[in-house]
Design an enzyme around this catalytic site. Structure first.
Site, PDB file in Angstrom:
ATOM      1  N   LYS A 124      89.257  34.971  79.354  1.00 22.89           N
ATOM      2  CA  LYS A 124      88.361  33.819  79.564  1.00 22.89           C
ATOM      3  C   LYS A 124      87.963  33.522  81.020  1.00 22.89           C
ATOM      4  O   LYS A 124      86.855  33.847  81.426  1.00 22.89           O
ATOM      5  CB  LYS A 124      88.968  32.576  78.916  1.00 22.89           C
ATOM      6  CG  LYS A 124      88.903  32.644  77.381  1.00 22.89           C
ATOM      7  CD  LYS A 124      89.147  31.315  76.739  1.00 22.89           C
ATOM      8  CE  LYS A 124      88.772  31.314  75.261  1.00 22.89           C
ATOM      9  NZ  LYS A 124      89.812  31.806  74.364  1.00 22.89           N
TER      10      LYS A 124
ATOM     11  N   PHE B   5      96.393  31.395  68.313  1.00 21.78           N
ATOM     12  CA  PHE B   5      95.065  32.007  68.258  1.00 21.78           C
ATOM     13  C   PHE B   5      95.048  33.174  69.229  1.00 21.78           C
ATOM     14  O   PHE B   5      95.284  33.000  70.417  1.00 21.78           O
ATOM     15  CB  PHE B   5      93.959  31.013  68.623  1.00 21.78           C
ATOM     16  CG  PHE B   5      92.590  31.629  68.510  1.00 21.78           C
ATOM     17  CD1 PHE B   5      91.942  31.712  67.281  1.00 21.78           C
ATOM     18  CD2 PHE B   5      91.964  32.170  69.624  1.00 21.78           C
ATOM     19  CE1 PHE B   5      90.694  32.314  67.165  1.00 21.78           C
ATOM     20  CE2 PHE B   5      90.710  32.781  69.513  1.00 21.78           C
ATOM     21  CZ  PHE B   5      90.079  32.838  68.284  1.00 21.78           C
TER      22      PHE B   5
ATOM     23  N   ASP C 200     100.238  35.678  75.827  1.00 20.02           N
ATOM     24  CA  ASP C 200      98.775  35.628  75.774  1.00 20.02           C
ATOM     25  C   ASP C 200      98.321  34.485  76.677  1.00 20.02           C
ATOM     26  O   ASP C 200      98.418  33.317  76.323  1.00 20.02           O
ATOM     27  CB  ASP C 200      98.307  35.410  74.329  1.00 20.02           C
ATOM     28  CG  ASP C 200      96.782  35.343  74.213  1.00 20.02           C
ATOM     29  OD1 ASP C 200      96.107  35.134  75.249  1.00 20.02           O
ATOM     30  OD2 ASP C 200      96.273  35.482  73.078  1.00 20.02           O
TER      31      ASP C 200
END
Ligand SMILES: *Cc1c(COP(=O)(O)O)cnc(C)c1O
Length: 412
Positions: A266, A139, A224
């Protein structure tokens, strides 16, 4: 039933449905206030937030250091555009490069994980190659570029054609990666752990193997760390863990994997939107004037928030706390026979249930006052604030068997 006992929540849900696009389905709660790892809903009920805004609220809710940093910066200088520089922006870039510990590097500041990945995706195109090799189960975000790098068919199919030349390989499979990467590959893109897939952990040495394969073909290694970065796993970056390094190191221990690109978001802003694309060495010079931009990216308020998060993780010794609490939670959750596997590092925790009962478990947890995430029909994910207390963790573990009784039936 919830609607009868929770009038304010029910009314809020109705207004939400009337005026917000239905991209997320009906919201589970209408939340009004938070403090530490606790939040309260519109009907005054209290919950322990074990999802932390999906690995975002690193310092929990309303942390004084974050509130003060954002308030002071907003009162001093809130936005200037990227025609000008600000102190917090430069300081944050310096700090991220220092924490990454991969030598000289340069940072592009964005506003989200998807945007950090869009910057990195464009950066890979400046190698003169176009192919990106990505893992199944990945994702990387919902914007068109990030979506092109995301494997889930249900997310992709309605929006095709997506930017091309993306090749998917099974996650954790070194042979498949070696077979897919060639001299036309611009980059290998991997998550150190796949968060949205339910916290999947690759075999030891997988990232080191990816590094070797990338080097053999002159490709970039792009990690990532949007979900795994900034202390979430008990380290500043998940790829710093020795488990990723394999056995290629010296007597002093395996040398850490050094990526070419790292994307974070995040947890970085502790709830304030910010993302960053870090280019190590030569990769930091691939994007040149005119190649990329952002109006809000790197704005001083978001950068002040991120600096406060980083400073507080250090000042409160949260990396150690996260490591200790993570072990406690994983051990406690695994003790129940209705849990077949527990994975993760630090406070990014995924578990498999013996049945496809994750949605019911999330609902039962909510009724018991705990917010958890059903990442897949069988998998539960926890990504609580890094400041979660041991008392809250203990209370959750004490409630856990009853939550599973409610959702899956009692063990005999
Ligand atoms: C959440 C996430 C993204 C996307 O971030 P947004 O801020 O939602 O755009 C990208 N990559 C990973 C690994 C993520 O967990």
């Amino acid at each position: 039933m919830t609607d009868q006992t929770a009038p304010a929540t029910a009314a809020g849900r109705e207004r939400y449905a009337a005026r917000l696009m239905n991209t997320f389905g009906p919201p589970r709660l209408l939340l009004t206030r938070g403090e530490g790892a606790h939040v309260w809903d519109a009907d005054g009920r209290e919950y322990v937030d074990l999802l932390g805004g999906i690995a975002v609220n690193a310092l929990g809710h309303g942390h004084p250091a974050l509130v003060e940093a954002v308030s002071n910066q907003l009162a001093t200088l809130g936005h200037v555009s990227n025609l000008f520089a600000t102190g917090p922006q430069v300081e944050l870039a310096e700090r991220l490069v220092e924490l990454l510990g991969a030598g000289p590097a340069k940072v592009f500041l964005a506003n989200s994980g998807s945007e950090a990945n869009e910057a990195a995706f464009k950066l890979t195109r400046r190698t003169g190659r176009t192919q990106v090799v990505v893992a199944e189960g990945s994702f990387h975000g919902r914007t068109m570029g990030a979506l092109a790098l995301t494997s889930k068919e249900a997310y992709r199919t309605p929006f095709e054609p997506l930017p091309g030349d993306v090749v998917f390989v099974p996650y954790g499979d070194v042979d498949a990666l070696a077979a897919a990467v060639t001299d036309v590959t611009a980059a290998i893109l991997l998550e150190p752990m796949q968060g949205e897939a339910g916290v999947l952990v690759p075999p030891e040495g997988y990232l080191a193997a990816a590094r070797r394969i990338a080097d053999e073909h002159g490709a970039l290694l792009w990690l990532d760390e949007v979900q795994t970065g900034i202390g979430r796993t008990g380290r500043w970056f998940a790829h710093h863990s020795a488990r990723h390094s394999g056995h290629s190191g010296t007597a002093a221990g395996p040398s850490p994997v050094v990526p070419d690109i790292v994307t974070v978001a995040k947890g970085l802003g502790g709830g304030f939107p910010i993302g960053a694309c870090i280019g190590v060495g030569a990769a930091g010079d691939l994007l040149q004037p005119g190649n990329h931009g952002s109006t809000f990216g790197g704005n001083p308020v978001a950068c002040a928030a991120a600096l406060a998060v980083l400073a507080t993780i250090e000042a409160e010794d949260l990396l150690e706390h996260v490591t200790v609490l993570g072990h406690k939670l994983r051990d406690g959750l695994a003790a129940d026979p209705r849990v077949s596997e527990v994975r993760g590092e630090g406070l990014l925790i995924g578990l498999d249930l013996t049945e496809e009962a994750a949605a019911d478990v999330a609902t039962a947890a909510l009724e018991a006052g705990y917010i958890v995430n059903n990442a897949t029909p069988r998998r539960i994910r926890l990504a609580p604030p890094l400041v979660l207390t041991a008392d809250d963790a203990d209370a959750f573990l004490a409630a856990w068997p009853r939550i599973l009784d409610r959702a899956m039936g009692a063990t005999s």
